[in-house]
Design an enzyme around this catalytic site. Structure first.
Site, short mmCIF file in Angstrom:
data_model
loop_
_atom_site.label_atom_id
_atom_site.label_comp_id
_atom_site.label_asym_id
_atom_site.label_seq_id
_atom_site.Cartn_x
_atom_site.Cartn_y
_atom_site.Cartn_z
N CYS A 64 11.78 3.47 -11.34
CA CYS A 64 12.47 3.94 -12.39
C CYS A 64 12.70 2.42 -13.22
O CYS A 64 12.90 1.34 -12.47
CB CYS A 64 13.68 4.37 -11.99
SG CYS A 64 13.87 5.84 -11.12
N ARG B 124 7.02 1.12 -13.18
CA ARG B 124 8.20 1.41 -12.29
C ARG B 124 8.41 2.85 -12.03
O ARG B 124 9.34 3.22 -11.22
CB ARG B 124 9.43 0.81 -12.62
CG ARG B 124 9.10 -0.88 -12.86
CD ARG B 124 10.35 -1.57 -12.87
NE ARG B 124 11.31 -1.68 -12.02
CZ ARG B 124 11.55 -2.66 -11.35
NH1 ARG B 124 10.98 -3.84 -11.78
NH2 ARG B 124 12.31 -2.67 -10.21
N TRP C 229 10.91 7.67 -11.75
CA TRP C 229 10.36 8.16 -10.54
C TRP C 229 11.11 8.94 -9.83
O TRP C 229 12.01 8.53 -9.31
CB TRP C 229 9.85 6.83 -9.72
CG TRP C 229 8.98 7.02 -8.70
CD1 TRP C 229 7.47 6.84 -8.56
CD2 TRP C 229 9.31 7.46 -7.42
NE1 TRP C 229 7.04 7.01 -7.40
CE2 TRP C 229 8.17 7.34 -6.70
CE3 TRP C 229 10.42 7.35 -6.74
CZ2 TRP C 229 7.90 7.53 -5.09
CZ3 TRP C 229 10.33 7.73 -5.20
CH2 TRP C 229 9.28 7.76 -4.62
N ASN D 25 19.15 3.92 -11.90
CA ASN D 25 18.26 3.50 -10.76
C ASN D 25 18.93 3.59 -9.32
O ASN D 25 19.92 3.07 -9.42
CB ASN D 25 17.58 2.53 -11.13
CG ASN D 25 16.76 2.23 -12.23
OD1 ASN D 25 16.35 3.16 -12.74
ND2 ASN D 25 16.14 0.97 -12.71
N GLY D 26 18.38 4.31 -8.55
CA GLY D 26 18.83 4.07 -7.32
C GLY D 26 19.01 5.53 -6.79
O GLY D 26 18.56 6.54 -7.25
N GLU E 52 -5.97 -3.60 4.08
CA GLU E 52 -5.67 -4.18 2.59
C GLU E 52 -6.79 -3.28 1.79
O GLU E 52 -6.52 -2.54 0.73
CB GLU E 52 -5.61 -5.40 2.36
CG GLU E 52 -5.38 -5.65 0.92
CD GLU E 52 -4.27 -5.08 0.05
OE1 GLU E 52 -3.32 -4.40 0.79
OE2 GLU E 52 -4.20 -5.09 -0.96
N LYS F 236 -6.22 -0.34 -0.76
CA LYS F 236 -6.53 -0.46 -2.27
C LYS F 236 -7.40 0.94 -2.81
O LYS F 236 -6.96 1.58 -3.86
CB LYS F 236 -7.57 -1.46 -2.67
CG LYS F 236 -6.62 -2.78 -2.78
CD LYS F 236 -5.52 -2.94 -4.09
CE LYS F 236 -4.36 -2.23 -3.48
NZ LYS F 236 -3.31 -3.36 -3.05
N GLU G 267 -4.95 4.29 -2.83
CA GLU G 267 -4.00 4.50 -3.64
C GLU G 267 -4.48 4.55 -5.05
O GLU G 267 -3.85 5.49 -5.88
CB GLU G 267 -3.06 3.29 -3.60
CG GLU G 267 -3.40 1.97 -3.93
CD GLU G 267 -2.38 0.92 -3.75
OE1 GLU G 267 -1.26 1.30 -4.17
OE2 GLU G 267 -2.76 -0.49 -3.67
N HIS H 10 -12.73 3.61 19.76
CA HIS H 10 -11.42 4.29 20.49
C HIS H 10 -11.07 5.61 19.98
O HIS H 10 -9.94 6.18 20.20
CB HIS H 10 -10.41 3.40 20.83
CG HIS H 10 -10.92 2.02 21.63
ND1 HIS H 10 -11.23 2.20 22.69
CD2 HIS H 10 -11.10 0.65 21.15
CE1 HIS H 10 -11.50 0.98 23.52
NE2 HIS H 10 -11.50 0.12 22.42
N LYS I 251 5.81 0.80 -8.78
CA LYS I 251 5.91 -0.38 -8.50
C LYS I 251 7.44 -0.80 -7.94
O LYS I 251 8.37 -0.17 -8.51
CB LYS I 251 5.57 -1.19 -9.68
CG LYS I 251 5.44 -2.67 -9.35
CD LYS I 251 3.96 -3.05 -9.25
CE LYS I 251 3.66 -4.49 -9.07
NZ LYS I 251 2.24 -4.43 -8.24
#
Ligand code: F6R
Length: 612
Positions: A2, A27, A78, A104-105, A485, A489, A492, A508, A607
């Site tokens: 947000c 965000r 968000w 926000n929060g 990583e 990438k 996402e 395994h 983000k």
């Protein structure tokens, strides 16, 4: 997560608020809204829309607000409580429509507060936790807006960054912070607020960062900060050192591509002045550690989330190899619940691009409580983790806007490598070994530039695999975190299911999934693990899995079994992860582009994850 923006000055607020929202769209982008306060008599007008800021702009164009209003707040959401919808989009209003808030929060006790207010006759228009704040502020009979906000917040448990405007106090914005970042600034006779200082770049001449428990009152060109108990508080103001160009796309199709291409420069900025070639060590003044402090460290715990976690894993390998200090990685979300062993000679290294990730911040606080030496590695200057840790290394990578982290990862690896070098030279590395390390690390920007020069080739390989549904990434040693990583990438931004594994782990279990439709990205640069990796690659080929190799230039053995080879220049294995990850970033980028996905704003992601 947000974004909050606000402006009060002598010029129309709406253009500022909308452009600030555009800068913060990364965000959160499932809905957006603005509240403008102006007119005579003053009133509040809100406009909200589902989708990104363009949808909000269309809404404002269809139903214009008072163009002369000089005070306004905005929000990009968000969703947590309540699905993305117009009614759940911020701002939220008090029942009489004279107070608007953005938040926000998460308000943990919102249900209890809502029930209590509902029993008093309040009717709620949304399913959000945030709306209770507007209703609570309206209930207060305190004389000033700031005191009404303080009163309301005294009932609230949870985290918040809020901005509040009232038709009874036109030209004033009251903001408050607990656990969700807020920066306030002034410039050009106006005052402004943003949850991300990048939104103020080129606009605010100076900024101050609120601490938890701060309330700030903004009027045109000035602000004052007070505590929740209404006592004056002083917060240092500093010039805002963010280049406005760094928050624009600068001709690139996506922020992610721009940020991938910025990596040589980001690395140069990260390494500049910190590598000492003659002494074969690093200078990291922000750590504020002398040789005796370093010599007395008995172990290192690295903690982070997501991409930062993978960079941290690389750091763990480097701390053990070069500094000889036992090191381990802890998932930040586990840290405070698992009650890990931390002693006064433990260094806790917290990694966070944003410096605001809730779980990483909680780990920092827990480690401080336990008496560890807390060091941060952050990109965002002035961020909460950097400030609370008090010691650390800034990446200097510049703002990262694309939701998928790119330049922060390579700079995190560089920063941790410098820490490993400094600790190593203090404890056991010789001058010769240190100088060789410096030389290798200093070449990182050129290694990355060489991979970027292969962008077209990588795009062609991506084209062959763009329709894939599942993929594996495998590596050993320093290429193990790089494999994790690379898979992150790809998944996402392209929504391809991808798994990163240590190459030895494949047999395994996961090898059961390999067939001719499941490509394996094998990280096989030169180094101690290359030959074993080639063995693992043969195991994949025997299951008919197509192999995409990231290998050292001219490696004929690799060329002999696959034509899909992305070459990286020769370098020591601890540095090779940097160009290898850049190759993975470009591969993921092109797969996502060819699949037509919204690369900078992947679904469900945002983000800076400021909720637990
Ligand atoms: C993935 C990504 C995330 C972040 C994670 C931690 O591309 O960006 O996995 O790395 O949310 O964020 P920071 O580093 O800001 O703590």
């Amino acid at each position: 997560m947000c974004g909050i923006i606000g402006f009060t000055g002598g010029s129309p607020a709406l253009p500022f608020v909308l452009s600030g929202l555009r800068r913060m769209e990364y965000r959160g982008y499932d809905s957006a809204g603005v509240a403008l306060c102006g007119g005579s008599p003053a009133k509040i007008e809100i406009r909200r829309a589902v989708g990104n800021v363009s949808a909000l702009e269309a809404e404002v164009a269809a139903a214009p607000t008072d163009p002369a209003a000089t005070c306004g707040i905005g929000h990009t959401r968000w969703a947590t409580h309540g699905a993305p919808s117009v009614k759940n989009a911020h701002p939220h209003l008090s029942p009489d429509g004279r107070i608007a808030i953005v938040h926000n929060g998460i308000i943990d006790n919102y249900a209890e507060l809502r029930d209590r207010l509902a029993a008093q006759g309040h009717v709620f228009a949304s399913e959000t936790d945030s709306e209770v704040i507007a209703h609570l502020v309206a209930e207060s009979e305190a004389p000033t807006l700031a005191e009404r906000v303080m009163w309301a917040l005294s009932f609230v448990r949870g985290t918040y960054g809020i901005a509040v405007v009232s038709a009874d106090d036109p030209g004033m914005i009251v903001v408050a912070r607990k656990g969700s970042p807020i920066a306030v600034g002034t410039g050009g006779g106006a005052s402004m607020v943003a949850s991300d200082p990048a939104a103020l770049a080129g606009r605010a001449e100076s900024v101050a960062y609120l601490d938890d428990g701060d309330v700030a009152v903004l009027t045109p060109g000035a602000f004052e900060v007070r505590s929740l108990a209404n006592t004056p508080v002083s917060r240092p103001c500093s010039p805002l050192d963010i280049d406005p160009a760094s928050v624009e796309k600068g001709g690139y199709e996506h922020f992610m591509l721009k940020e991938i291409f910025e990596q040589p420069e980001a690395l140069r900025n990260c390494l500049r002045g910190r590598l000492l070639p003659d002494d074969g060590t690093a200078k990291l003044s922000g750590l504020r550690l002398g040789p005796r402090d370093i010599a007395s460290l008995s172990n290192i715990v690295v903690t982070a989330c997501g991409t930062s976690y993978y960079a941290g894993l690389h750091g763990v390998y480097a701390f053990e190899e070069f500094a000889g200090i036992p090191a381990r990685i802890e998932q930040a979300a586990e840290f405070r619940y698992r009650n890990p062993i931390v002693t006064p000679d433990t260094a806790l290294v917290s990694l966070s691009q944003s410096g605001e990730t809730a779980d990483t911040l909680a780990a920092v606080r827990e480690a401080k409580r336990k008496g560890a030496l807390v060091l941060s590695v952050c990109n965002a200057v002035g961020s909460t983790i950097a400030r609370e840790a008090g010691r650390g290394v800034y990446l200097h990578a510049g703002p990262e806007i694309g939701v998928a982290s790119t330049k922060a990862f390579v700079c995190q690896v560089a920063a941790l490598s410098m820490m490993a070098l400094l600790f190593g030279r203090t404890r056991r590395l010789s001058g010769t070994e240190g100088r060789a390390f410096v030389k290798a690390l200093a070449s990182a920007p050129d290694l990355v530039a060489a991979v970027l020069a292969r962008n077209d080739e990588i795009a062609r390989i991506a084209e062959k695999h763009a329709a894939v549904r599942d993929a594996f990434y495998i590596g050993r040693g320093y290429q193990h975190p790089a494999a994790l990583e690379g898979a992150l990438k790809l998944k996402e931004i392209s929504y391809v299911h991808a798994e990163g594994y240590h190459a030895a782990e494949l047999k395994h279990g996961p090898i059961a999934l390999l067939d001719e439709n499941v490509p394996v990205v094998a990280l096989v640069p030169q180094g101690p693990d290359r030959d074993k990796m080639l063995g693992n690659v043969q195991e994949c080929r025997a299951r008919k899995a197509p192999v995409i190799a990231i290998a050292t230039e001219g490696d004929a053995d690799v060329r002999s079994f696959t034509e899909d080879v992305i070459e990286v220049p020769p370098c020591p294995d601890f540095v090779a992860a940097i160009p290898v990850v850049v190759a993975e970033q470009l591969f993921a980028y092109h797969v996502a582009r060819l699949r037509g996905e919204p690369i900078d704003r992947p679904r469900n992601l945002a983000k800076s994850v400021t909720v637990e």
